[in-house]
Scaffold this active site. Sequence first.
Site, PDB file in Angstrom:
ATOM      1  N   LYS A   1      -1.426 -12.191  -2.069  1.00 11.30           N
ATOM      2  CA  LYS A   1      -0.440 -11.104  -1.978  1.00 11.30           C
ATOM      3  C   LYS A   1       0.982 -11.615  -2.109  1.00 11.30           C
ATOM      4  CE  LYS A   1      -2.367  -7.175   0.031  1.00 11.30           C
ATOM      5  NZ  LYS A   1      -3.263  -7.161   1.170  1.00 11.30           N
TER       6      LYS A   1
ATOM      7  N   GLU B   1       6.731  -6.067   5.976  1.00 13.57           N
ATOM      8  CA  GLU B   1       7.225  -5.004   5.100  1.00 13.57           C
ATOM      9  C   GLU B   1       7.716  -3.825   5.905  1.00 13.57           C
ATOM     10  OE1 GLU B   1       4.103  -3.682   2.533  1.00 13.57           O
ATOM     11  OE2 GLU B   1       4.280  -5.407   1.202  1.00 13.57           O
TER      12      GLU B   1
ATOM     13  N   HIS C   1      -9.948   2.803   4.263  1.00 13.72           N
ATOM     14  CA  HIS C   1      -9.659   2.059   3.033  1.00 13.72           C
ATOM     15  C   HIS C   1     -10.748   2.177   1.977  1.00 13.72           C
ATOM     16  CE1 HIS C   1      -6.168   0.641   5.099  1.00 13.72           C
ATOM     17  NE2 HIS C   1      -6.935   0.285   6.109  1.00 13.72           N
TER      18      HIS C   1
ATOM     19  N   ARG D   1      -9.971  -5.711 -12.670  1.00  6.40           N
ATOM     20  CA  ARG D   1     -11.316  -5.318 -13.101  1.00  6.40           C
ATOM     21  C   ARG D   1     -11.273  -3.856 -13.518  1.00  6.40           C
ATOM     22  NH1 ARG D   1     -11.168  -4.723  -7.390  1.00  6.40           N
ATOM     23  NH2 ARG D   1     -11.312  -2.493  -6.924  1.00  6.40           N
TER      24      ARG D   1
HETATM   25  C1  MV4 Z   1       1.171  -0.144   3.506  1.00  2.00           C
HETATM   26  C2  MV4 Z   1       1.215   1.091   4.185  1.00  2.00           C
HETATM   27  C3  MV4 Z   1       2.421   1.527   4.660  1.00  2.00           C
HETATM   28  N1  MV4 Z   1       3.528   0.780   4.481  1.00  2.00           N
HETATM   29  N2  MV4 Z   1       2.315  -0.860   3.361  1.00  2.00           N
HETATM   30  C4  MV4 Z   1      -3.558  -0.432   3.113  1.00  2.00           C
HETATM   31  C5  MV4 Z   1      -4.403  -1.340   2.279  1.00  2.00           C
HETATM   32  C6  MV4 Z   1      -3.468  -2.299   1.642  1.00  2.00           C
HETATM   33  N3  MV4 Z   1      -3.851  -2.530   0.299  1.00  2.00           N
HETATM   34  C7  MV4 Z   1      -2.129  -1.657   1.737  1.00  2.00           C
HETATM   35  N4  MV4 Z   1      -2.216  -0.609   2.682  1.00  2.00           N
HETATM   36  C8  MV4 Z   1      -1.119   0.020   3.174  1.00  2.00           C
HETATM   37  N5  MV4 Z   1       0.047  -0.646   3.017  1.00  2.00           N
HETATM   38  C9  MV4 Z   1       3.443  -0.390   3.840  1.00  2.00           C
HETATM   39  N6  MV4 Z   1       4.543  -1.118   3.711  1.00  2.00           N
HETATM   40  C10 MV4 Z   1       0.028   1.818   4.309  1.00  2.00           C
HETATM   41  C11 MV4 Z   1      -1.150   1.275   3.794  1.00  2.00           C
HETATM   42  C12 MV4 Z   1      -2.308   2.094   3.933  1.00  2.00           C
HETATM   43  C13 MV4 Z   1      -2.966   2.588   2.807  1.00  2.00           C
HETATM   44  C14 MV4 Z   1      -2.534   2.307   1.519  1.00  2.00           C
HETATM   45  C15 MV4 Z   1      -3.203   2.799   0.431  1.00  2.00           C
HETATM   46  C16 MV4 Z   1      -4.311   3.594   0.600  1.00  2.00           C
HETATM   47  C17 MV4 Z   1      -4.769   3.874   1.857  1.00  2.00           C
HETATM   48  C18 MV4 Z   1      -4.104   3.387   2.976  1.00  2.00           C
HETATM   49  C19 MV4 Z   1      -4.567   3.701   4.239  1.00  2.00           C
HETATM   50  C20 MV4 Z   1      -3.913   3.204   5.333  1.00  2.00           C
HETATM   51  C21 MV4 Z   1      -2.797   2.387   5.182  1.00  2.00           C
END
Ligand code: MV4
Length: 671
Positions: free
Chosen positions: A116, A200, A235, A292
């Site tokens: 990341k 973040e 997720h 992918r």
């Molecule tokens: C975040 C966020 C809020 N703020 N980053 C969840 C999985 C990971 N790939 C990134 N994720 C998140 N990052 C910041 N700065 C909220 C999530 C998140 C989320 C993001 C995409 C799809 C579903 C989610 C469910 C919960 C939290």
Amino acid sequence: MFTKILIANRGEIACRVASTAHRLGVKSVAVYSEADANAKHVAVCDESVAIGPAPAKESYLRADKIIEVAKATGAQAIHPGYGFLSENEDFAEACAKAGIAFIGPPASAIRAMGSKSAAKALMEKANVPLVPGYHGDNQDADFLREQADKIGYPVLLKASAGGGGKGMRIVEKSEDFKAALESCKREAINSFGDDKVLVEKYLTRPRHIEIQVFADTQGNCVYLFERDCSVQRRHQKVLEEAPAPGMTEERRRAMGEAAVAAAKAVGYVGAGTVEFIANQDGSFYFMEMNTRLQVEHPVTEMITGLDLVEWQLRVAFGEPLPKKQEELTIHGHALEARIYAENPEKGFLPSIGTLRHLHTPPAVNFELGQGSVAGNPAAIRIDSGVREGDAISPFYDPMIAKLIVWGNDREEALAHMSQALAEYQVVGLATNVAFLKRLVESRPFSQADLDTGLIERNHDELFPTPQPASLQILGLAAASLLSSEQTAGAAANDPWANTSGWRMNGALLRTLEFGEEGSTYPVSVSYRENGWTLGLNGASSVMTLVERQGQHLVIKVDGTAVRGTVVRAADVFHVFTGGAHYVLNYNDPLAHAGESEAEGGRLTAPMPGKIVALLVEKGKTVEKGAPLLIMEAMKMEHTIAAPANGTVEDLLYAVGDQVAEGAQLLAFKAA
Ligand code: MV4
């Protein structure tokens, strides 16, 4: 074009890849585990080779074996699907070394996007927007807290090596930072073997919007627009759609160009997805890149009229991208629902077993490679790796199918999805079909009030308390039972058949006892001319059978027509009507006579699993209900008990043995 490819996957995606290969005249080689010898993906490929036992580690993840099979069968390329080896840089490299084309990006691009923090550094250089934050090497706790204070709370701590939501901590205020950091680092080292974290700004109601990109080996790269995948649970994506509701042309171009810049920054080739997290106001930030083909690629295919697997094969063969950016357009709206073998009422616990009955809405107006679906009244596509009679095993992802619909606009697509879900019938295991139907019909989803917390926030609407079965539903079950007794005719041991002379004069009264979890419904039935009188809780109704074609019934209850499908599996009646599925246990007064004799000698595994304990020895005499052995399936233990007083004549498995569903576990003789 390649003349033969190997598909290093199973289930729906293996079938999906095989169908494009077939259309292009490319031969396909399936690989399969012991659990999949009779699987659909094996049946639809031109050749198939067994690669090992059921656990993926011993089969679908055996890079060495798979490459060996590719060489032995003369496959020139390997399509990894998604999951398994699809984002394994060592596998991509090993393919290249073996002179086999990996249908995916170069190993270097997989590696660049794997971390990341490293990916974020690259993206920053490429001017791809990032969430305000710190993703550098300095991991000193005081320094990180200063960064968090500067960003402003709430902040989100993320494990650099993480993914899928693991290793994340929300921190609300400066005083909480150190404890959250320690706990985040602990989880990161335990889960990923690397405790590096990034900090973040935490977005409170984000949407997940991702861009499909495609690049070729000549340096061309395009974006195939966006998908909104905000509706997730833990997720895991639940519903996906394209285009994203509320997207403006301007924003679409900005996100598309940012995604192309991201792909170019890592020397990308093939199909990729750049995931963004977007605020409600539309501002967006890079999250990660999936190197992918994704599960949800069909919604992009539906709105662009393109076959993304065809593009993957062409690019892997060295051809240029079939279209330029200006030639790509969006037609209408597509939705995808992931149909899973899981129980929403029990915390979405995976449900394993056999698809005893599977009825799906007809796939219409959709053919891969036929170009745009625009102008069609509706299009329904079902991507599935299982057929009626197949099993969902504990070894792999319990997805049954992807249901994809297209409409001229979102409202039309929603209506088609709702109807298609109403027509989707599964007996044999629990599914999320009813949950999906409630979800697509819910206020927030239908009004496109989307964010990643949609399901949690609308828990009460999405999990209503079940209503007791109505007389219409009980009537369908009763009509199915009574009419099949009539067609079954005079079986010698059927006391009702023996009294058939009584039926027409209305003198015979019997009670059918149906039950649901927590309630029983004694339905009194008496025959009358052209039908029955049904009684329940003191009230009585007239029911007639209007039509019966196999499992499809039309009845009238007090003059109102009720249409439904009734599937009987032993003593359980599954009633499908009005888009809902009711499960009624029938307490058959005849079935249990002489049961202990009937059940002796055939104690079978209720589901596939592993023997974890034997509680009796061979020759032992036991009482009815005594625990005999314990099986483990889906991380849960199931005790097999004696059906009657009797003797254990033989034990057929040892501790540690894997058993198939329905396998006889021990020989038992009732006393
Ligand atoms: C975040 C966020 C809020 N703020 N980053 C969840 C999985 C990971 N790939 C990134 N994720 C998140 N990052 C910041 N700065 C909220 C999530 C998140 C989320 C993001 C995409 C799809 C579903 C989610 C469910 C919960 C939290």
